[in-house]
Design a protein around this motif. Structure first.
Motif, mmCIF file in Angstrom:
data_model
loop_
_atom_site.group_PDB
_atom_site.id
_atom_site.type_symbol
_atom_site.label_atom_id
_atom_site.label_comp_id
_atom_site.label_asym_id
_atom_site.label_seq_id
_atom_site.Cartn_x
_atom_site.Cartn_y
_atom_site.Cartn_z
ATOM 1 N N ALA A 197 0.840 -1.200 0.000
ATOM 2 C CA ALA A 197 0.000 0.000 0.000
ATOM 3 C C ALA A 197 0.872 1.246 0.000
ATOM 4 C CB ALA A 197 -0.914 -0.006 1.229
ATOM 5 N N GLY A 198 0.554 2.178 -0.887
ATOM 6 C CA GLY A 198 1.324 3.412 -1.006
ATOM 7 C C GLY A 198 2.302 3.412 -2.167
ATOM 8 N N ASP A 199 2.640 2.244 -2.719
ATOM 9 C CA ASP A 199 3.526 2.196 -3.882
ATOM 10 C C ASP A 199 2.824 2.811 -5.089
ATOM 11 O OD1 ASP A 199 5.537 0.943 -2.475
ATOM 12 O OD2 ASP A 199 4.953 -1.078 -3.098
ATOM 13 N N GLU A 200 3.608 3.432 -5.962
ATOM 14 C CA GLU A 200 3.035 4.101 -7.127
ATOM 15 C C GLU A 200 3.050 3.201 -8.362
ATOM 16 O OE1 GLU A 200 5.109 7.795 -7.662
ATOM 17 O OE2 GLU A 200 3.774 8.850 -6.282
ATOM 18 N N LEU A 201 2.004 3.339 -9.158
ATOM 19 C CA LEU A 201 1.884 2.719 -10.472
ATOM 20 C C LEU A 201 1.644 3.854 -11.454
ATOM 21 C CD1 LEU A 201 -0.582 -0.149 -9.476
ATOM 22 C CD2 LEU A 201 1.917 -0.296 -9.614
ATOM 23 N N ILE A 202 2.595 4.093 -12.348
ATOM 24 C CA ILE A 202 2.559 5.261 -13.226
ATOM 25 C C ILE A 202 2.233 4.806 -14.647
ATOM 26 C CG2 ILE A 202 3.896 7.179 -14.170
ATOM 27 C CD1 ILE A 202 5.642 6.975 -11.601
ATOM 28 N N VAL A 203 1.234 5.435 -15.240
ATOM 29 C CA VAL A 203 0.826 5.115 -16.607
ATOM 30 C C VAL A 203 1.043 6.340 -17.479
ATOM 31 C CG1 VAL A 203 -1.028 4.314 -18.103
ATOM 32 C CG2 VAL A 203 -0.890 3.481 -15.740
ATOM 33 N N ASP A 204 1.891 6.206 -18.472
ATOM 34 C CA ASP A 204 2.156 7.277 -19.431
ATOM 35 C C ASP A 204 1.451 6.959 -20.741
ATOM 36 O OD1 ASP A 204 3.830 8.666 -17.690
ATOM 37 O OD2 ASP A 204 5.627 7.602 -18.377
ATOM 38 N N VAL A 205 0.738 7.932 -21.260
ATOM 39 C CA VAL A 205 0.197 7.872 -22.609
ATOM 40 C C VAL A 205 0.610 9.166 -23.300
ATOM 41 C CG1 VAL A 205 -1.709 6.304 -22.127
ATOM 42 C CG2 VAL A 205 -2.027 8.743 -21.784
ATOM 43 N N ARG A 206 0.282 9.297 -24.546
ATOM 44 C CA ARG A 206 0.760 10.455 -25.297
ATOM 45 C C ARG A 206 0.327 11.759 -24.632
ATOM 46 N NH1 ARG A 206 2.329 11.108 -30.696
ATOM 47 N NH2 ARG A 206 1.631 8.986 -31.173
#
Length: 273
Positions: A197-206
């Motif tokens: 809990a607290g870890d980041e999941l980063i999603v990059d799109v254009r």
């Protein structure tokens, strides 16, 4: 005079049995070597191939995102738009653009656009089985392309994270649900059991970055537990796991235990606001 040799038949039978045993041993060794080579190919070589291809796909996406956006082409029926009529232009081949264009590569740190903080409206889904985004899991050092669909051969075996059809797009209300291999073929989700809990999941799109924060995990559930990827995710097998309120969620799913596909491991996160 006739000489009788005793025991010759027995020795012949022994020699024949020894030959059969020797041939059997050679066959067993050959089969063992072939099986070992297949295991090495499946576990090691496919990992190298898929991992290298996935990394190259990430670089290709980031190079593409660094380019200026192509000029918009007016609709053929729209006579009121004052766009450049001299543009011989593209046909809008990038198709279902998810978000506005980026002015710099997303790998460039400070030049990345601001993180999405509010859920956006759903957009048209990207082209099926094509990579259109990048998932980054800083805690695990994972950087993996995101492609539309969860077909094994066309998406997952390439080392990509596959976006479940019918689930939300990145940053949108609902559940942006992804699948990925835990073992072989790049194994991008091998260690998602280590997320906390607290870890980041980063999603990059254009042109946009969406940051989700891990909230809950489900260590094991049935492969048919479709509730875990519902708009408001909640396990139908273990209903004490999941959420109750509408929101913008992300779900990571993979097989468990390792080197099997018996059950599913699930990690959930919510959009950082």
């Amino acid at each position: 005079m006739r000489v009788v040799v005793q025991g010759g038949g027995r020795r012949g039978r022994r020699a024949g049995l020894a030959g059969v045993l020797w041939a059997g041993a050679e066959l067993a060794v050959t089969v063992g070597v072939v099986v070992l080579l297949l295991v090495v190919h499946q576990v090691w070589w496919t990992n190298r191939q898929a991992l290298a291809a996935a990394r190259e796909e990430v670089r290709e996406l980031e190079r593409d995102w660094a380019l200026p956006p192509p000029p918009d082409r007016p609709d053929s029926g729209d006579s009121g738009d004052s766009g450049d009529s001299g543009d011989s232009g593209d046909s809008g081949g990038s198709g279902p653009a998810v978000v506005p264009e980026a002015s710099a590569s997303l790998s460039a740190g400070p030049s990345v656009p601001a993180r999405g903080t509010a859920p956006r409206a759903s957009a048209a889904p990207p082209v099926r089985e094509s990579a259109y985004g990048v998932l980054r899991i800083p805690r695990l050092g994972v950087v993996v392309p995101v492609a539309q669909g969860v077909d094994k051969r066309a998406v997952l075996d390439k080392g990509y994270a596959g976006h479940y059809p019918g689930t939300a797009q990145p940053g949108a209300q609902g559940n942006f649900a992804l699948a990925g291999h835990r073992n072989t073929h790049g194994e991008p989700f091998r260690y998602i059991n280590r997320l906390r809990a607290g870890d980041e999941l980063i999603v990059d799109v254009r042109g946009q970055r969406y940051t989700y924060v891990v909230g809950r995990t489900l260590a094991q559930t049935s492969e048919r537990d479709t509730g875990v990827i519902a708009p408001v995710p909640r396990s139908t097998v273990r209903p004490e796991y999941g959420y109750d309120e509408p929101g913008a969620y992300i779900t990571l799913t993979t097989c468990t235990p390792e080197y099997t596909s018996t059950y599913r491991l699930v990690v959930w996160g919510t959009l950082k606001g």
